[in-house]
Design a protein around this motif. Sequence first.
Motif, short mmCIF file in Angstrom:
data_model
loop_
_atom_site.label_atom_id
_atom_site.label_comp_id
_atom_site.label_asym_id
_atom_site.label_seq_id
_atom_site.Cartn_x
_atom_site.Cartn_y
_atom_site.Cartn_z
N GLY A 80 0.81 -1.21 0.00
CA GLY A 80 0.00 0.00 0.00
C GLY A 80 0.84 1.26 0.00
N LEU A 81 1.97 1.24 0.71
CA LEU A 81 2.86 2.39 0.74
C LEU A 81 3.44 2.67 -0.65
N ILE A 82 3.83 1.62 -1.35
CA ILE A 82 4.36 1.78 -2.71
C ILE A 82 3.33 2.42 -3.62
N GLU A 83 2.10 1.96 -3.54
CA GLU A 83 1.04 2.47 -4.42
C GLU A 83 0.64 3.89 -4.04
N SER A 84 0.66 4.19 -2.74
CA SER A 84 0.26 5.53 -2.30
C SER A 84 1.27 6.59 -2.68
N MET A 85 2.56 6.25 -2.60
CA MET A 85 3.60 7.25 -2.84
C MET A 85 3.52 7.83 -4.25
N TYR A 86 3.15 7.00 -5.21
CA TYR A 86 3.05 7.47 -6.59
C TYR A 86 2.03 8.60 -6.70
N TYR A 87 0.82 8.37 -6.19
CA TYR A 87 -0.24 9.37 -6.31
C TYR A 87 0.05 10.60 -5.46
N THR A 88 0.64 10.40 -4.30
CA THR A 88 0.93 11.53 -3.41
C THR A 88 1.95 12.47 -4.04
N VAL A 89 3.05 11.91 -4.54
CA VAL A 89 4.08 12.75 -5.15
C VAL A 89 3.58 13.39 -6.43
N PHE A 139 13.70 -2.65 -0.68
CA PHE A 139 12.44 -1.93 -0.54
C PHE A 139 12.63 -0.43 -0.69
N TRP A 140 13.73 0.11 -0.15
CA TRP A 140 13.95 1.55 -0.25
C TRP A 140 14.16 1.98 -1.71
N MET A 141 14.76 1.10 -2.53
CA MET A 141 14.93 1.41 -3.94
C MET A 141 13.59 1.41 -4.67
N ILE A 142 12.72 0.50 -4.28
CA ILE A 142 11.38 0.44 -4.87
C ILE A 142 10.62 1.72 -4.57
N ILE A 143 10.67 2.17 -3.32
CA ILE A 143 9.99 3.40 -2.92
C ILE A 143 10.56 4.60 -3.66
N LEU A 144 11.86 4.68 -3.75
CA LEU A 144 12.51 5.81 -4.42
C LEU A 144 12.14 5.84 -5.90
N SER A 145 12.12 4.69 -6.56
CA SER A 145 11.77 4.62 -7.98
C SER A 145 10.32 5.02 -8.20
N ARG A 146 9.44 4.58 -7.30
CA ARG A 146 8.01 4.91 -7.45
C ARG A 146 7.78 6.40 -7.20
N CYS A 147 8.48 6.98 -6.24
CA CYS A 147 8.36 8.43 -6.01
C CYS A 147 8.86 9.21 -7.21
N ALA A 148 9.97 8.77 -7.80
CA ALA A 148 10.50 9.45 -8.98
C ALA A 148 9.52 9.36 -10.13
#
Length: 503
Positions: A76-85, A126-135
Amino acid sequence: MAQPSQMSEGNQSGEGELVEAAPLPTPLPKIQLAILLLVQMPEQLTASVIYPFVNQLVRSTGITGGDERRTGYYAGLIESMYYTVEAITVLQWGRVSDHIGRKSVILVGLFGVTLSTVSFGLSKEFWMIILSRCAQGALNGNIGVVKCNMTEITDASNMAQAFAWLPLAWATGYTLGFLFGGVLSDPADKWPDSFGRYQIFHQYPYFLPCIVAGSVSTASWLIALLFLKESTRGTASKKKSVSHNDDTKNSVMQAATIDDKPEIDTPVDMLPRMLHDAEIANPIASSLESTRSDFRSILIPRVIIPVLHYGLLSFVDQCMLVLMPLMYSTSRPLGGLGFSSNTIGLVMSAWSMLNGTIQVYAFPRLLRRFGPKRLYTTSFAFFLISFASYPLMGYMAKRQMEAGIWLILCVQLVAYFVAYSTYSCIILYVNNGAPSKDLLGATNGLAQTFGSMMRGVGPTVVSSLFALSLEKNLAGGTAVYWIMCTIVILVLGYSTYLPKSLA
């Protein structure tokens, strides 16, 4: 001569209001329009490609500690970060495009999305996944810029016709994204004689769907570079760009407002559907320069009530979309279906393709037959069927009732088709609630900002509830579904405050 439908509508409007004869539409700039649609499609593709395999990817990182029940917290965090950013940056891209031109921003966006998507496929931590999704979310700013460009290459006579094609581009992107993400994930295991020969596909099992999605974005970038023309208004100076935004705002208002009273078969009937996404559908040209006085002017019940409904609908819909791959991929002993990423991708791509087609052709007819409020409340109630189908399928999966699982799954997808038409209804209410045409852009901006916020919150909330339900065995692990059903019922109760008509 005026058409009979126009004469009838003119008589119904009353109070001496005159209805002007509609001018002949200007021919569409078909080549430039096609390029812009091609540019728009990769954004939905790259956003959706992760859904079929994101839960398997989270488990493979080891962050869950081997406990499958905890998957929801991190997915859920991965999916949320995309829309939030994306919600934070989309307006900034619009401002940049006002100064350096639309084409430059579009090219930067496509290039950035390509790199971030490929980076996601190469991420194992996991941190790389989050960073890529935010980018990816930060660089995915073309959704507003493309709309602004479409506004600039059309006029009030053909704008609705041009925008009516956007749902097709979005549906194509989502369909291909779900399909690529499901079918192409873990290729070394699926096709050992071909992809299995290459170590990269063993080491990075989700690289192939990401690189294919990135290749589509690269192809769009190349086509845009060679053939997309910069709109004349997109290259205006800083001083002129502000006044241009006002002109564009008026054009958009004239094309999108309900009070224009189009002929019954015109594509304007499909125009409200273009405002959803996804993702974020901010009308940049009409909302950037909204003043504080404009904001105060729209803080009235006829605006606030539809805006709140739009946000609540965005939340419920995003929760439904996130639960689909999460529940489908969960093992059967825990109440899931145990589907592979391949099966999840096929199911979701079939749903997306049929949903895009059905919405475009069915909604105008349903609206004319039932009216906005009745259609909205009835359609929203179908979310109850969609959410209630999950525990029933989980019950059948534990007992190996395969035929029953697929029957209920089909019922769930059909119910989700019907529920999706609520978007068109509520956006009609949002547009109609604007105090004036000059405030329609600010009204839509408020609705879409609130909707974006709710889309950012939804994945984290529902995925965490899913994980908590399994960890604590709340209602046999099904508490999340009944909580969502309760939320749907509360929203239906709140819908009584919507006006019965759009008059």
